[in-house]
Design a protein around this motif. Structure first.
Motif, mmCIF file in Angstrom:
data_model
loop_
_atom_site.group_PDB
_atom_site.id
_atom_site.type_symbol
_atom_site.label_atom_id
_atom_site.label_comp_id
_atom_site.label_asym_id
_atom_site.label_seq_id
_atom_site.Cartn_x
_atom_site.Cartn_y
_atom_site.Cartn_z
ATOM 1 N N GLU A 88 0.850 -1.194 0.000
ATOM 2 C CA GLU A 88 0.000 0.000 0.000
ATOM 3 C C GLU A 88 0.883 1.241 0.000
ATOM 4 O O GLU A 88 1.898 1.289 0.691
ATOM 5 C CB GLU A 88 -0.905 -0.007 1.226
ATOM 6 C CG GLU A 88 -1.866 1.162 1.301
ATOM 7 C CD GLU A 88 -2.718 1.126 2.565
ATOM 8 O OE1 GLU A 88 -3.509 2.064 2.765
ATOM 9 O OE2 GLU A 88 -2.567 0.153 3.344
ATOM 10 N N LEU A 89 0.498 2.227 -0.787
ATOM 11 C CA LEU A 89 1.231 3.488 -0.813
ATOM 12 C C LEU A 89 0.587 4.445 0.185
ATOM 13 O O LEU A 89 -0.566 4.857 0.013
ATOM 14 C CB LEU A 89 1.211 4.100 -2.214
ATOM 15 C CG LEU A 89 1.908 5.463 -2.357
ATOM 16 C CD1 LEU A 89 3.388 5.349 -2.004
ATOM 17 C CD2 LEU A 89 1.721 6.020 -3.759
ATOM 18 N N LYS A 90 1.318 4.780 1.234
ATOM 19 C CA LYS A 90 0.813 5.696 2.250
ATOM 20 C C LYS A 90 1.572 7.015 2.152
ATOM 21 O O LYS A 90 2.793 7.045 2.320
ATOM 22 C CB LYS A 90 0.983 5.086 3.645
ATOM 23 C CG LYS A 90 0.194 3.804 3.855
ATOM 24 C CD LYS A 90 0.405 3.244 5.252
ATOM 25 C CE LYS A 90 -0.381 1.950 5.465
ATOM 26 N NZ LYS A 90 -0.169 1.380 6.826
ATOM 27 N N LEU A 91 0.855 8.083 1.874
ATOM 28 C CA LEU A 91 1.464 9.400 1.722
ATOM 29 C C LEU A 91 1.221 10.234 2.977
ATOM 30 O O LEU A 91 0.116 10.241 3.519
ATOM 31 C CB LEU A 91 0.879 10.119 0.504
ATOM 32 C CG LEU A 91 1.047 9.406 -0.841
ATOM 33 C CD1 LEU A 91 0.383 10.199 -1.952
ATOM 34 C CD2 LEU A 91 2.519 9.179 -1.157
ATOM 35 N N PHE B 23 6.863 6.147 -9.002
ATOM 36 C CA PHE B 23 7.806 5.096 -8.624
ATOM 37 C C PHE B 23 7.049 3.879 -8.095
ATOM 38 O O PHE B 23 7.400 2.733 -8.372
ATOM 39 C CB PHE B 23 8.775 5.623 -7.567
ATOM 40 C CG PHE B 23 10.159 5.051 -7.674
ATOM 41 C CD1 PHE B 23 10.385 3.687 -7.545
ATOM 42 C CD2 PHE B 23 11.261 5.861 -7.903
ATOM 43 C CE1 PHE B 23 11.663 3.153 -7.637
ATOM 44 C CE2 PHE B 23 12.540 5.346 -8.004
ATOM 45 C CZ PHE B 23 12.737 3.983 -7.869
ATOM 46 N N TYR B 24 5.993 4.136 -7.321
ATOM 47 C CA TYR B 24 5.198 3.031 -6.772
ATOM 48 C C TYR B 24 4.579 2.197 -7.885
ATOM 49 O O TYR B 24 4.549 0.959 -7.803
ATOM 50 C CB TYR B 24 4.105 3.586 -5.860
ATOM 51 C CG TYR B 24 3.188 2.520 -5.293
ATOM 52 C CD1 TYR B 24 3.629 1.662 -4.288
ATOM 53 C CD2 TYR B 24 1.897 2.370 -5.776
ATOM 54 C CE1 TYR B 24 2.791 0.681 -3.767
ATOM 55 C CE2 TYR B 24 1.053 1.390 -5.264
ATOM 56 C CZ TYR B 24 1.505 0.543 -4.265
ATOM 57 O OH TYR B 24 0.676 -0.433 -3.759
ATOM 58 N N GLU B 25 4.090 2.838 -8.934
ATOM 59 C CA GLU B 25 3.490 2.105 -10.049
ATOM 60 C C GLU B 25 4.521 1.230 -10.747
ATOM 61 O O GLU B 25 4.214 0.117 -11.189
ATOM 62 C CB GLU B 25 2.845 3.077 -11.040
ATOM 63 C CG GLU B 25 1.594 3.758 -10.514
ATOM 64 C CD GLU B 25 0.525 2.760 -10.081
ATOM 65 O OE1 GLU B 25 0.288 1.776 -10.822
ATOM 66 O OE2 GLU B 25 -0.058 2.946 -8.991
ATOM 67 N N LYS C 47 5.033 -1.803 -8.458
ATOM 68 C CA LYS C 47 3.873 -2.694 -8.520
ATOM 69 C C LYS C 47 3.865 -3.490 -9.829
ATOM 70 O O LYS C 47 3.591 -4.700 -9.828
ATOM 71 C CB LYS C 47 2.584 -1.874 -8.391
ATOM 72 C CG LYS C 47 1.328 -2.727 -8.276
ATOM 73 C CD LYS C 47 0.140 -1.909 -7.789
ATOM 74 C CE LYS C 47 -0.313 -0.923 -8.847
ATOM 75 N NZ LYS C 47 -1.590 -0.252 -8.458
ATOM 76 N N LYS C 48 4.211 -2.836 -10.919
ATOM 77 C CA LYS C 48 4.263 -3.523 -12.212
ATOM 78 C C LYS C 48 5.324 -4.613 -12.204
ATOM 79 O O LYS C 48 5.100 -5.720 -12.709
ATOM 80 C CB LYS C 48 4.543 -2.514 -13.324
ATOM 81 C CG LYS C 48 4.584 -3.117 -14.718
ATOM 82 C CD LYS C 48 4.849 -2.044 -15.769
ATOM 83 C CE LYS C 48 4.923 -2.652 -17.161
ATOM 84 N NZ LYS C 48 5.192 -1.601 -18.192
ATOM 85 N N ASP C 49 6.491 -4.308 -11.636
ATOM 86 C CA ASP C 49 7.564 -5.305 -11.556
ATOM 87 C C ASP C 49 7.134 -6.518 -10.746
ATOM 88 O O ASP C 49 7.399 -7.671 -11.128
ATOM 89 C CB ASP C 49 8.815 -4.683 -10.919
ATOM 90 C CG ASP C 49 9.521 -3.712 -11.843
ATOM 91 O OD1 ASP C 49 9.264 -3.753 -13.058
ATOM 92 O OD2 ASP C 49 10.311 -2.891 -11.336
ATOM 93 N N LEU C 50 6.474 -6.277 -9.633
ATOM 94 C CA LEU C 50 6.037 -7.391 -8.788
ATOM 95 C C LEU C 50 4.995 -8.248 -9.495
ATOM 96 O O LEU C 50 5.047 -9.481 -9.442
ATOM 97 C CB LEU C 50 5.477 -6.857 -7.476
ATOM 98 C CG LEU C 50 6.487 -6.191 -6.534
ATOM 99 C CD1 LEU C 50 5.777 -5.550 -5.356
ATOM 100 C CD2 LEU C 50 7.527 -7.194 -6.054
#
Length: 332
Positions: free
Chosen positions: A16-19, A77-79, A82-85
């Motif tokens: 989860e991306l928490k800002l 960067f998060y996207e 996530k794509k790599d995973l």
């Protein structure tokens, strides 16, 4: 990472991306709007690096990184991660940045320990959004100098000032270094060393020079001049250089953004005056940190090949290497 290592996305540190709420306050929003609208790609790369450190926070302790990165770079960067995973990539985006950060952290501490007291200085050339002066306890007896463009340092100062006024971030916005000096200078100009000295830098004191993610953005002549200036310091004080070098194939990755390269920095630096040079590649025992254990990932495959090879013998792809280099010298 292999498929087995990746597992379910929800089991990963990036589930989860928490800002932080501070990112959405007006002062911080205005600063990052200027980054998006006014900064060139070189300056913006500093925020990209901060985003990588923020998202790899399970191994890199940098509480200020998310604020210095900004919402846009964190989400972007998060996207990628996530794509790599989801694609079971063997190298998750940012792993090289995490390893590089941890390597520099460890080598800075080891270099300061090697001075055996007497006071020391750390100079961060092209400091960008580096927050080591706020997070490394080994700097408590050390004067730190951050050198970068005035606009970059002004943005950084504004963000950290906002953090000092926020209860949740106040403790992280206090420096751990003995002192911190921000020096507005362009290291491609011939007066950056004079500006550094006017800010309190003492050439005769033991010094660690940190050039993380900067040399390959310079022209060959500019990079060589910077390295020569640092090497000359070996004649008057115990001097340690910590830097990362790209080889020639790596400079083709982003078109014209990267310029300077060295296929053999461990040969180049002694010719300039450093007496002791040690080179590591990403994935080596001191440049791994338990993040690159898959023998089939890109970095481990390259380590098994002679450094003289420019293309991979199996598929003809460029052998893009990043060298992490520790060099030192002293009057004695």
């Amino acid at each position: 990472m292999s498929e087995q290592q990746n597992g379910n996305l929800q089991d990963q540190p990036w589930a989860e991306l928490k800002l932080p709420e501070l990112l959405f306050t007006d002062p911080v929003r205005r600063v990052h709007a200027d980054v998006e609208n006014k900064w060139n790609p070189l300056w913006r790369s500093a925020c990209q690096i901060a985003a990588g450190r923020a998202l790899w926070k399970h191994v890199v302790h940098d509480p200020l990184a998310d604020l210095l990165a900004g919402e846009a770079y964190l989400r972007g960067f998060y996207e990628k991660i996530k794509k790599d995973l989801l694609n079971n990539a063997r190298e998750v985006s940012g792993v090289i940045l995490a390893v590089r950060t941890l390597w520099f952290d460890a080598k800075i501490e080891a270099a300061l320990d090697s001075f055996y007291g007497g006071g020391a200085q750390v100079v961060l050339l092209g400091a960008g959004m580096d927050a080591r002066a706020y997070r490394l306890s080994c700097l408590k007896e050390t004067d730190v100098f951050e050198v970068d463009f005035a606009e970059v340092l002004q943005m950084k100062t504004a963000i950290i000032q906002a953090a000092t006024e926020a209860i949740n971030y106040r403790q992280h916005a206090m420096t751990t270094a003995k002192s911190l000096h921000r020096v507005a200078a362009d290291i491609t100009d011939n007066d950056w060393l004079q500006k550094l000295q006017k800010s309190g830098f003492v050439p005769e004191k033991n010094t660690v020079w940190v050039l993380e993610g900067i040399l390959y953005y310079l022209s060959h002549s500019n990079a060589m001049e910077v390295l020569k200036i640092i090497a000359d310091n070996c004649t008057i004080a115990h001097t340690v250089l910590l830097a990362d070098f790209m080889n020639k194939p790596s400079t083709t990755l982003s078109g014209s953004i990267f310029h300077f390269y060295s296929d053999w920095p461990d040969h180049l630096l002694p010719s300039l005056g450093f007496s002791d040079v040690k080179l590591s590649q990403i994935g080596d025992p001191d440049a791994n940190f338990g993040l690159l254990h898959d023998p089939l990932n890109l970095f481990n495959k390259l380590r098994s090949l002679p450094r003289s090879l420019q293309t991979h013998p199996d598929d003809g792809t460029p052998c893009c290497r990043l060298y992490l280099v520790h060099a030192s010298g002293s009057p004695n």
